[in-house]
Motif scaffolding. Structure first.
Motif, PDB file in Angstrom:
ATOM      1  N   ARG A 298      -1.858  17.691  13.260  1.00 35.20           N
ATOM      2  CA  ARG A 298      -0.830  16.635  13.337  1.00 35.20           C
ATOM      3  C   ARG A 298      -1.463  15.291  13.668  1.00 35.20           C
ATOM      4  N   TYR A 299      -2.483  15.304  14.513  1.00 38.19           N
ATOM      5  CA  TYR A 299      -3.204  14.063  14.830  1.00 38.19           C
ATOM      6  C   TYR A 299      -3.802  13.456  13.562  1.00 38.19           C
ATOM      7  N   HIS A 300      -4.254  14.324  12.657  1.00 35.94           N
ATOM      8  CA  HIS A 300      -4.845  13.857  11.401  1.00 35.94           C
ATOM      9  C   HIS A 300      -3.784  13.713  10.305  1.00 35.94           C
ATOM     10  N   ARG A 301      -2.516  13.636  10.704  1.00 41.90           N
ATOM     11  CA  ARG A 301      -1.404  13.295   9.816  1.00 41.90           C
ATOM     12  C   ARG A 301      -1.031  14.377   8.811  1.00 41.90           C
ATOM     13  N   PHE A 302      -1.286  15.631   9.169  1.00 44.84           N
ATOM     14  CA  PHE A 302      -0.753  16.738   8.388  1.00 44.84           C
ATOM     15  C   PHE A 302       0.607  17.132   8.954  1.00 44.84           C
ATOM     16  N   ASP A 303       1.494  17.602   8.105  1.00 43.22           N
ATOM     17  CA  ASP A 303       2.684  18.291   8.575  1.00 43.22           C
ATOM     18  C   ASP A 303       2.289  19.747   8.805  1.00 43.22           C
ATOM     19  N   VAL A 304       2.739  20.333   9.914  1.00 44.20           N
ATOM     20  CA  VAL A 304       2.253  21.659  10.302  1.00 44.20           C
ATOM     21  C   VAL A 304       3.403  22.620  10.557  1.00 44.20           C
ATOM     22  N   MET A 305       3.271  23.836  10.030  1.00 36.31           N
ATOM     23  CA  MET A 305       4.144  24.955  10.374  1.00 36.31           C
ATOM     24  C   MET A 305       3.267  26.045  10.974  1.00 36.31           C
TER      25      MET A 305
ATOM     26  N   LEU B 236       8.842  31.566   6.731  1.00 35.31           N
ATOM     27  CA  LEU B 236       8.680  30.112   6.685  1.00 35.31           C
ATOM     28  C   LEU B 236       8.514  29.612   5.254  1.00 35.31           C
ATOM     29  N   THR B 237       7.741  30.331   4.473  1.00 37.32           N
ATOM     30  CA  THR B 237       7.473  29.878   3.106  1.00 37.32           C
ATOM     31  C   THR B 237       8.652  30.119   2.169  1.00 37.32           C
ATOM     32  N   GLU B 238       9.653  30.856   2.617  1.00 37.57           N
ATOM     33  CA  GLU B 238      10.889  30.964   1.840  1.00 37.57           C
ATOM     34  C   GLU B 238      11.645  29.645   1.878  1.00 37.57           C
ATOM     35  N   ARG B 239      11.488  28.893   2.986  1.00 41.93           N
ATOM     36  CA  ARG B 239      12.231  27.649   3.174  1.00 41.93           C
ATOM     37  C   ARG B 239      11.422  26.413   2.786  1.00 41.93           C
ATOM     38  N   THR B 240      10.108  26.465   3.010  1.00 44.89           N
ATOM     39  CA  THR B 240       9.254  25.304   2.758  1.00 44.89           C
ATOM     40  C   THR B 240       7.991  25.743   2.042  1.00 44.89           C
ATOM     41  N   ARG B 241       7.610  25.003   0.996  1.00 42.63           N
ATOM     42  CA  ARG B 241       6.391  25.322   0.258  1.00 42.63           C
ATOM     43  C   ARG B 241       5.229  24.507   0.846  1.00 42.63           C
ATOM     44  N   PRO B 242       4.310  25.157   1.554  1.00 47.59           N
ATOM     45  CA  PRO B 242       3.160  24.422   2.094  1.00 47.59           C
ATOM     46  C   PRO B 242       2.169  24.076   0.992  1.00 47.59           C
TER      47      PRO B 242
ATOM     48  N   SER C  48       0.656  34.644  -5.046  1.00 44.91           N
ATOM     49  CA  SER C  48       1.498  35.117  -6.145  1.00 44.91           C
ATOM     50  C   SER C  48       2.778  34.287  -6.233  1.00 44.91           C
ATOM     51  N   ARG C  49       3.257  33.807  -5.089  1.00 38.27           N
ATOM     52  CA  ARG C  49       4.452  32.975  -5.077  1.00 38.27           C
ATOM     53  C   ARG C  49       4.134  31.535  -5.469  1.00 38.27           C
ATOM     54  N   GLN C  50       2.932  31.079  -5.103  1.00 34.27           N
ATOM     55  CA  GLN C  50       2.569  29.671  -5.262  1.00 34.27           C
ATOM     56  C   GLN C  50       1.100  29.590  -5.683  1.00 34.27           C
ATOM     57  N   PRO C  51       0.807  29.697  -6.974  1.00 33.60           N
ATOM     58  CA  PRO C  51      -0.590  29.796  -7.438  1.00 33.60           C
ATOM     59  C   PRO C  51      -1.471  28.627  -7.022  1.00 33.60           C
TER      60      PRO C  51
ATOM     61  N   GLN D  45       0.853  -1.183   0.000  1.00 34.99           N
ATOM     62  CA  GLN D  45       0.000   0.000   0.000  1.00 34.99           C
ATOM     63  C   GLN D  45       0.887   1.230   0.000  1.00 34.99           C
ATOM     64  N   GLU D  46       0.774   2.047  -0.998  1.00 32.02           N
ATOM     65  CA  GLU D  46       1.563   3.268  -1.079  1.00 32.02           C
ATOM     66  C   GLU D  46       0.881   4.367  -0.293  1.00 32.02           C
ATOM     67  N   GLN D  47       1.578   4.894   0.700  1.00 33.65           N
ATOM     68  CA  GLN D  47       0.999   5.947   1.523  1.00 33.65           C
ATOM     69  C   GLN D  47       1.001   7.276   0.776  1.00 33.65           C
ATOM     70  N   GLU D  48      -0.075   8.006   0.931  1.00 30.25           N
ATOM     71  CA  GLU D  48      -0.156   9.332   0.335  1.00 30.25           C
ATOM     72  C   GLU D  48       0.779  10.269   1.077  1.00 30.25           C
ATOM     73  N   THR D  49       1.478  11.118   0.323  1.00 35.18           N
ATOM     74  CA  THR D  49       2.377  12.081   0.933  1.00 35.18           C
ATOM     75  C   THR D  49       1.577  13.055   1.782  1.00 35.18           C
ATOM     76  N   PRO D  50       1.956  13.229   3.071  1.00 40.80           N
ATOM     77  CA  PRO D  50       1.190  14.148   3.923  1.00 40.80           C
ATOM     78  C   PRO D  50       1.232  15.563   3.368  1.00 40.80           C
ATOM     79  N   ALA D  51       0.122  16.262   3.502  1.00 45.48           N
ATOM     80  CA  ALA D  51       0.069  17.662   3.097  1.00 45.48           C
ATOM     81  C   ALA D  51       0.688  18.526   4.191  1.00 45.48           C
ATOM     82  N   THR D  52       1.390  19.564   3.782  1.00 47.63           N
ATOM     83  CA  THR D  52       1.975  20.512   4.730  1.00 47.63           C
ATOM     84  C   THR D  52       1.065  21.724   4.834  1.00 47.63           C
ATOM     85  N   VAL D  53       0.695  22.077   6.068  1.00 43.37           N
ATOM     86  CA  VAL D  53      -0.239  23.172   6.308  1.00 43.37           C
ATOM     87  C   VAL D  53       0.468  24.276   7.101  1.00 43.37           C
TER      88      VAL D  53
END
Length: 240
Positions: free
Chosen positions: A34-41, A52-58, A81-84, A8-16
């Motif tokens: 995080r409990y619902h398996r999101f990565d959080v900033m 934060l968004t200069e280093r990581t694209r949520p 504008s940075r990430q449509p 089973q291929e796990q879906e890549t967690p979304a970063t929020v």
């Protein structure tokens, strides 16, 4: 991983990215996501969020509108504008219709405070399904209707050969209308298939009207009126 002998291929967690200046609210959101398996900033100011968004694209951002050093709507505009393709959901204590419409002009959804954390998670997932689904679509011919063309590989729209700048939710709404050709679709169908809302409330019905208005303004600037209204029923596209 292997489950019952099947890979089973796990879906890549979304970063929020959570932008909220009240530490107690930010903590609750971060813990629940995080409990619902999101990565959080988390960030408490516009400046922190942009750093934060200069280093990581949520993949998505939950934004308070009133922040100590600026307006969440202006931040949303800068992030988009940075990430449509970024999914944008506002958290706001303002629930007046004008405020709601204004927030939707910058993002994909809004949630009023005080909020139910399960609703936040559900609506965030609904927005992400719209914005991330394009990444897994196979190559296919563009969707066309008259002089309108939607490219599902690049998430772009053109009318009469000219580019139409759409938010992810606007694109998902227009795609559903195109896929239904000249048929009239109800608000309930749109809420179910575009927003993934199973039970429509009055405020959610207003969301459809708001986004139809946004689409009309963008599309009608490039040609004859395209979206039609059947009063008391729903919306469709004019005969091509």
């Amino acid at each position: 991983m292997t489950v019952n002998g099947t890979d089973q291929e796990q879906e890549t967690p979304a970063t929020v990215l959570v932008v909220e200046d009240e530490p107690s609210i930010a903590d609750v959101l971060a813990i629940a996501l995080r409990y619902h398996r999101f990565d959080v900033m988390t960030a408490g100011t516009v400046r922190q969020a942009l750093a934060l968004t200069e280093r990581t694209r949520p993949d998505a951002a939950l934004l308070d509108i009133m922040l100590p050093d600026g307006d969440g709507r202006a931040l949303a505009h800068e992030l988009r504008s940075r990430q449509p393709e970024l999914a944008l959901v506002f958290l706001t204590a303002r629930d007046a219709p004008a405020e709601v419409v204004g927030a939707l002009g910058f993002g994909d959804d809004y949630i009023t405070k005080p909020f139910n954390i399960d609703e936040v998670v559900a609506r965030l997932r609904a927005v992400l399904r719209r914005t991330r689904s394009v990444d897994v679509l196979p190559q296919r011919p563009p969707l066309t209707y008259g002089d309108l063309e939607l490219d599902e590989a690049t998430y772009t729209a053109h009318r009469a050969g000219r580019s139409v700048q759409l938010t992810p939710t606007e694109y998902a709404l227009l795609r559903f209308l195109v896929r239904n050709g000249g048929r009239i679709v109800t608000k309930e169908q749109l809420l179910r298939h575009v927003w993934q809302f199973e039970h429509a409330a009055t405020a959610e019905s207003t969301v459809v009207e708001t986004y139809i208005s946004y689409l009309r303004r963008k599309l009608d600037a490039l040609g004859p009126p395209l979206i039609t209204t059947r009063r008391g029923v729903g919306y469709g596209l004019a005969a091509s």
